[in-house]
Design an enzyme around this catalytic site. Structure first.
Site, PDB file in Angstrom:
ATOM      1  N   ASP A  67       6.944  -5.373  -9.034  1.00  0.00           N
ATOM      2  CA  ASP A  67       5.395  -4.909  -8.859  1.00  0.00           C
ATOM      3  C   ASP A  67       5.192  -3.446  -9.416  1.00  0.00           C
ATOM      4  OD1 ASP A  67       6.883  -3.403  -6.963  1.00  0.00           O
ATOM      5  OD2 ASP A  67       6.076  -4.276  -5.277  1.00  0.00           O
ATOM      6  N   ASN A 136       6.353  -4.731   7.347  1.00  0.00           N
ATOM      7  CA  ASN A 136       5.383  -6.010   7.883  1.00  0.00           C
ATOM      8  C   ASN A 136       5.752  -7.468   7.417  1.00  0.00           C
ATOM      9  OD1 ASN A 136       4.663  -5.762   5.243  1.00  0.00           O
ATOM     10  ND2 ASN A 136       2.457  -5.501   5.764  1.00  0.00           N
ATOM     11  N   HIS A 138       6.380  -7.773   4.125  1.00  0.00           N
ATOM     12  CA  HIS A 138       6.091  -8.067   2.816  1.00  0.00           C
ATOM     13  C   HIS A 138       7.336  -8.113   1.719  1.00  0.00           C
ATOM     14  CE1 HIS A 138       5.278  -3.725   1.730  1.00  0.00           C
ATOM     15  NE2 HIS A 138       6.507  -3.795   1.026  1.00  0.00           N
ATOM     16  N   GLU A 143       1.292  -9.014   1.132  1.00  0.00           N
ATOM     17  CA  GLU A 143       1.142  -8.710   2.374  1.00  0.00           C
ATOM     18  C   GLU A 143       0.977  -9.741   3.386  1.00  0.00           C
ATOM     19  OE1 GLU A 143       1.970  -5.571   3.059  1.00  0.00           O
ATOM     20  OE2 GLU A 143       1.003  -4.474   1.541  1.00  0.00           O
TER      21      GLU A 143
HETATM   22  C1  GLP Z   1       7.482  -1.503  -1.302  1.00  0.00           C
HETATM   23  C2  GLP Z   1       7.652  -2.597  -2.596  1.00  0.00           C
HETATM   24  C3  GLP Z   1       8.488  -3.423  -2.147  1.00  0.00           C
HETATM   25  C4  GLP Z   1       9.787  -3.138  -1.373  1.00  0.00           C
HETATM   26  C5  GLP Z   1       9.163  -2.614   0.038  1.00  0.00           C
HETATM   27  C6  GLP Z   1      10.308  -1.851   0.917  1.00  0.00           C
HETATM   28  O1  GLP Z   1       6.299  -1.338  -1.064  1.00  0.00           O
HETATM   29  N1  GLP Z   1       6.731  -2.987  -2.914  1.00  0.00           N
HETATM   30  O2  GLP Z   1       9.054  -4.195  -3.454  1.00  0.00           O
HETATM   31  O3  GLP Z   1      10.707  -4.099  -1.268  1.00  0.00           O
HETATM   32  O4  GLP Z   1       8.071  -1.823  -0.189  1.00  0.00           O
HETATM   33  O5  GLP Z   1      10.634  -0.541   0.341  1.00  0.00           O
HETATM   34  P1  GLP Z   1      11.713   0.432   0.922  1.00  0.00           P
HETATM   35  O6  GLP Z   1      13.100  -0.217   0.499  1.00  0.00           O
HETATM   36  O7  GLP Z   1      11.319   1.728   0.364  1.00  0.00           O
HETATM   37  O8  GLP Z   1      11.628   0.382   2.468  1.00  0.00           O
END
Ligand code: GLP
Length: 247
Positions: A67, A136, A138, A143
């Site tokens: 993303d 959440n 995702h 989302e």
């Molecule tokens: C982000 C990214 C995801 C990621 C998630 C968790 O927003 N879009 O690809 O897996 O949130 O992030 P983190 O590993 O910093 O908790």
């Protein structure tokens, strides 16, 4: 979905890196899908180490970021293009012309999402996809409620996600409102998926993804319908599973 639990976040990252290295060794032309965020940073560090010390090569590989924020150029240190460049691409032998991230600055983000989806298909689809999980549930920026058939698209960030990213932007209102993300359908089309989660903050989302009914309310639960998905956890992230996992 296979679940593997390790004593520490470091050991979990090591396992994820090992799975990616094994994939590259078996298929040097592997098409990788790569998540960003705090969780996979340790995996990329270990892959760089494996490249430097063990000769792991990315020369034939292709990589797609999962993303990107709408409105951030690759030169912005908070962009995911910058993240992947700094954590992995500049330190290994990947051909930079085969390392892709959605263009967050495209004049038409929707058209860019479609172009990205077509590019993934043109490269033969994702062979091995590394994912994290949001607070959440995702995956990427899909989302809740997640559309399990969605392809790469423009997504609006949930409030909880924007809050979780405040640390990088110095304020919730500064976090971009939208991102271009692989859809859940894009993700499920990957031939193999690794979901990596570490830390106590992920215990709840991991439980929801693995034990509660598969539901759009938890986008990561969609991964349970995939035939070759592995959930790699540390003990903290696994702590709400109580020794049980659903299929
Ligand atoms: C982000 C990214 C995801 C990621 C998630 C968790 O927003 N879009 O690809 O897996 O949130 O992030 P983190 O590993 O910093 O908790």
């Amino acid at each position: 979905m296979n679940v593997e639990t390790f004593p520490s976040a470091d050991a979990a990252a090591d396992r994820a890196a090992e799975l990616i290295a094994l994939g590259l060794q078996a298929s040097p032309r592997l098409v990788l899908g790569l998540a960003t965020g705090a969780t996979p940073a340790a995996v990329y560090k270990k892959l760089v180490e494996r490249h430097r010390k063990g000769g792991l090569s990315f020369a034939g590989a292709t990589a797609f970021g999962v993303d990107e924020y709408v409105g951030l150029p690759p030169s912005d240190r908070r962009s995911y293009a910058h993240y992947l460049s700094e954590h992995l691409y500049t330190h290994v032998d990947i051909d930079r012309s085969n390392a892709f991230v959605p263009d967050g600055m495209a004049a038409d983000a929707g058209a860019e999402a479609q172009r990205y989806e077509r590019l993934i298909a043109a490269k033969g689809g994702i062979g091995l996809l590394l994912l994290g999980i949001g607070l959440n549930g995702h995956i990427g920026f899909n989302e809740p409620p997640g559309d399990f058939t969605s392809r790469t698209h423009v997504a609006t960030l949930a409030t909880v996600s924007r809050r979780a990213h405040t640390q990088y932007f110095g304020g919730e209102s500064a976090v971009p409102a939208q991102a271009i993300t692989m859809g859940i359908g894009t993700i499920l089309a990957a031939r193999r998926i690794i979901l990596l989660a570490t830390g106590i903050a992920k215990a709840g989302p991991v439980r929801q993804a693995l034990l509660e009914p598969v539901s759009p309310a938890c986008p990561a639960s969609a991964l349970r319908s995939h035939g070759d998905s592995i959930c790699v956890l540390d003990e903290a992230a696994a702590s709400a599973l109580m020794g049980q996992t659903a299929g």
